[in-house]
Design a protein around this motif. Structure first.
Motif, PDB file in Angstrom:
ATOM      1  N   LYS A  30       0.826  -1.216   0.000  1.00 30.65           N
ATOM      2  CA  LYS A  30       0.000   0.000   0.000  1.00 30.65           C
ATOM      3  C   LYS A  30       0.859   1.264   0.000  1.00 30.65           C
ATOM      4  O   LYS A  30       0.645   2.173  -0.794  1.00 30.65           O
ATOM      5  CB  LYS A  30      -0.913   0.020   1.243  1.00 30.65           C
ATOM      6  CG  LYS A  30      -1.861  -1.159   1.316  1.00 30.65           C
ATOM      7  CD  LYS A  30      -2.721  -1.122   2.555  1.00 30.65           C
ATOM      8  CE  LYS A  30      -1.956  -1.326   3.860  1.00 30.65           C
ATOM      9  NZ  LYS A  30      -1.320  -2.656   3.968  1.00 30.65           N
ATOM     10  N   THR A  31       1.821   1.322   0.917  1.00 32.68           N
ATOM     11  CA  THR A  31       2.632   2.532   1.012  1.00 32.68           C
ATOM     12  C   THR A  31       3.524   2.682  -0.222  1.00 32.68           C
ATOM     13  O   THR A  31       3.738   3.798  -0.721  1.00 32.68           O
ATOM     14  CB  THR A  31       3.475   2.508   2.315  1.00 32.68           C
ATOM     15  OG1 THR A  31       2.606   2.223   3.399  1.00 32.68           O
ATOM     16  CG2 THR A  31       4.163   3.836   2.554  1.00 32.68           C
ATOM     17  N   GLU A  35       3.500   5.999  -2.568  1.00 31.60           N
ATOM     18  CA  GLU A  35       4.696   6.756  -2.959  1.00 31.60           C
ATOM     19  C   GLU A  35       4.835   6.796  -4.478  1.00 31.60           C
ATOM     20  O   GLU A  35       5.258   7.801  -5.044  1.00 31.60           O
ATOM     21  CB  GLU A  35       5.948   6.151  -2.302  1.00 31.60           C
ATOM     22  CG  GLU A  35       5.956   6.236  -0.781  1.00 31.60           C
ATOM     23  CD  GLU A  35       5.829   7.666  -0.249  1.00 31.60           C
ATOM     24  OE1 GLU A  35       6.448   8.579  -0.828  1.00 31.60           O
ATOM     25  OE2 GLU A  35       5.069   7.871   0.725  1.00 31.60           O
ATOM     26  N   ILE A  52      10.861   2.622   2.730  1.00 29.96           N
ATOM     27  CA  ILE A  52       9.488   2.522   3.256  1.00 29.96           C
ATOM     28  C   ILE A  52       9.449   1.509   4.393  1.00 29.96           C
ATOM     29  O   ILE A  52       9.962   0.395   4.264  1.00 29.96           O
ATOM     30  CB  ILE A  52       8.508   2.126   2.127  1.00 29.96           C
ATOM     31  CG1 ILE A  52       8.426   3.260   1.106  1.00 29.96           C
ATOM     32  CG2 ILE A  52       7.124   1.800   2.682  1.00 29.96           C
ATOM     33  CD1 ILE A  52       7.679   2.919  -0.157  1.00 29.96           C
ATOM     34  N   THR A  55       3.631   0.623   8.053  1.00 27.61           N
ATOM     35  CA  THR A  55       2.856   1.795   8.492  1.00 27.61           C
ATOM     36  C   THR A  55       2.179   1.514   9.834  1.00 27.61           C
ATOM     37  O   THR A  55       1.551   0.472  10.011  1.00 27.61           O
ATOM     38  CB  THR A  55       1.782   2.126   7.435  1.00 27.61           C
ATOM     39  OG1 THR A  55       2.430   2.219   6.172  1.00 27.61           O
ATOM     40  CG2 THR A  55       1.071   3.423   7.745  1.00 27.61           C
ATOM     41  N   ASN A  59      -0.539   7.577   6.434  1.00 28.30           N
ATOM     42  CA  ASN A  59       0.238   8.346   5.449  1.00 28.30           C
ATOM     43  C   ASN A  59      -0.742   9.030   4.510  1.00 28.30           C
ATOM     44  O   ASN A  59      -1.730   8.426   4.097  1.00 28.30           O
ATOM     45  CB  ASN A  59       1.144   7.441   4.625  1.00 28.30           C
ATOM     46  CG  ASN A  59       2.147   6.716   5.494  1.00 28.30           C
ATOM     47  OD1 ASN A  59       2.798   7.333   6.327  1.00 28.30           O
ATOM     48  ND2 ASN A  59       2.265   5.410   5.312  1.00 28.30           N
ATOM     49  N   ASP A  74      -3.434   6.234   3.458  1.00 26.77           N
ATOM     50  CA  ASP A  74      -2.850   4.891   3.518  1.00 26.77           C
ATOM     51  C   ASP A  74      -2.699   4.501   4.980  1.00 26.77           C
ATOM     52  O   ASP A  74      -1.998   5.170   5.746  1.00 26.77           O
ATOM     53  CB  ASP A  74      -1.482   4.930   2.788  1.00 26.77           C
ATOM     54  CG  ASP A  74      -0.567   3.803   3.211  1.00 26.77           C
ATOM     55  OD1 ASP A  74      -1.049   2.675   3.414  1.00 26.77           O
ATOM     56  OD2 ASP A  74       0.660   4.057   3.324  1.00 26.77           O
TER      57      ASP A  74
END
Ligand SMILES: Nc1nc2c(ncn2[C@@H]2O[C@H](COP(=O)(O)OP(=O)(O)OP(=O)(O)O)[C@@H](O)[C@H]2O)c(=O)[nH]1
Ligand SMILES: [Mg+2]
Length: 420
Positions: A30-31, A35, A52, A55, A59, A74
């Protein structure tokens, strides 16, 4: 007719901000996708994959795609963090659900987390983009295989699409976002959210939440962090102002003059009027009836960001005539006006000098009900905190002076003009 309709369409959607939740279990990518979205759609280069980390909070990414403002949220996908997801459901226009297509052992977990959110009533009607991520890996399944595996009944009633994606190199990302933007623009949920936002704006609780935020910001200026060396070493603006005005009018039998520019000037004019109500001979510099200043008088000036050529000049004239000068400023150590001051009223608030627009957005945020998101735009931009603080500070000054000068409410009221 078409161009009129198109113009209206553009007007409506150029103003709309769509909130898109990026969900999925941990390590789905996801992150990494967020990005990549930043890199593809904005001039901000997103973090490279090797920087990264998993999380824990939220975000946020803001981009513009197809003339539409998109805000991505996110959230962390670890099982202990999933209960947080639903806090964001109500405000979301759509969901991107990311699945690691190369990890069949985790499909079951992924499927049950997806089923749960599809059943949630706060996500009713939200379009869903299911991302079969990590297509670059050898074991990745195709979207057809993934769709067959998931076999979700709930999907039949929902606008949805599967997209094969590689978040590392961006493959498939634009196709998915194009689809999402188009369906969000036409979705009934978007219309419902828009109507609700209009209703919220008209409600008293919305206004009260805004007012509370503004008051809290102003109030925090009066209690700066104890680490602030500048504020610790100075007497408070209140005590300096009360003392300077008292000494000028009681001990020296002098008058008070005020001068400032822009909205700072308006706040000082308001102070001037309130000082008149207290029975003090007070004048606004520049008025036709302003008398000459002399050594028994006090000039109260303001230069929030440190100096203005006109404020500096007026202070210079007052100083050359022997008057005392009380300067309100947020920059007591570096401003040009401070050179003329005989006393400083330090107001440690943001002004035009430190309104850092570039850094005011995209922080982590909590959207609790009734609260106004701090990351959308600064509620009090530029010098508004400073000017708001001046207004509040001056009311306190007048209150204190009223007691000190023995002014009763009736006496103060009797000096209010009747020519209005
Ligand atoms: N090969 C490959 N690896 C990817 C891809 N997308 C993400 N990854 C990797 O998958 C791992 C997890 O990525 P994240 O973006 O942190 O996953 P996440 O879903 O945000 O995880 P949480 O924050 O824990 O919920 C990282 O090692 C990424 O580099 C991809 O398209 N291909
Ligand atoms: Mg993550």
């Amino acid at each position: 007719m078409f161009s009129l309709f198109y113009g209206l369409w553009k007007y409506v959607f150029s103003k709309t901000e769509f909130h898109v939740l990026i969900l999925g279990i941990d390590k789905a990518g996801k992150t990494t996708l967020l990005e990549k979205l930043k890199s593809l759609y904005s001039n901000v280069e997103g973090l490279p994959p090797d920087r990264i980390v998993p999380t824990v909070g939220l975000n946020i990414g803001r981009v513009e795609a197809s003339n539409t403002k998109l805000v991505f949220w996110d959230l962390g996908g670890q099982s202990g963090l999933r209960p947080i997801w639903e806090k964001y459901f109500e405000e979301a226009h759509a969901v991107i659900y990311v699945i690691d297509a190369a990890s069949p052992s985790r499909f079951e977990d992924s499927k049950s987390a997806l089923e749960k959110l599809l059943r949630h009533e706060d996500l009713q009607g939200a379009p869903l983009l299911i991302v079969a991520n990590k297509q670059d890996l050898a074991g990745a399944v195709s979207v057809d295989e993934l769709s067959r595996y998931l076999d979700l009944k709930e999907l039949d009633e929902r606008q949805h699409m599967f997209e094969a994606v590689c978040a590392h190199d961006g493959m498939g990302v634009k196709e998915g976002i194009d689809w999402l933007v188009e369906v969000m623009q036409r979705s009934k949920r978007t219309e419902r959210l828009r109507i609700r936002a209009d209703q919220d704006r008209n409600s008293s609780s919305y206004m009260s939440a805004m007012a509370t935020q503004i008051c809290n910001q102003i109030s925090s200026v009066f209690s700066p962090p104890s680490t602030s060396a500048t504020s610790n070493s100075r007497p408070s603006a209140l005590s300096v102002a009360v003392e300077e005005i008292k000494v000028a009018v009681v001990d020296r039998n002098g008058r008070v003059f005020v001068h400032g520019v822009g909205r700072e000037g308006l706040m000082l004019k308001a102070l001037c009027m309130r000082l008149s109500h207290l029975g003090i001979s007070a004048h606004c510099v520049g008025d036709m009836t302003t008398p000459p200043i002399s050594s028994s008088d006090l000039l109260i000036a303001s230069a929030g960001p440190g100096g203005f050529s006109t404020v500096d000049a007026i202070c210079g004239v007052a100083k050359s005539n022997g008057a005392r000068i009380l300067l309100f400023t947020a920059q007591p150590d570096s401003g040009s006006a401070a050179e003329y001051a005989t006393a400083i009223g330090f107001i440690p608030a943001q002004t035009m000098a430190n309104d850092d627009v570039a850094n005011s957005g995209d922080k982590e945020e909590e959207l609790s009900q009734g609260a106004v998101s701090s990351t959308r735009r600064n509620l009090l931009p530029m010098g508004s905190v400073y000017e708001g603080t001046m207004f509040v500070l001056f009311e306190i000054v007048v209150y204190e002076l009223g007691s000190l000068l023995g002014q009763s409410p009736d006496a103060i009221r009797s000096r209010h003009t009747n020519l209005e």
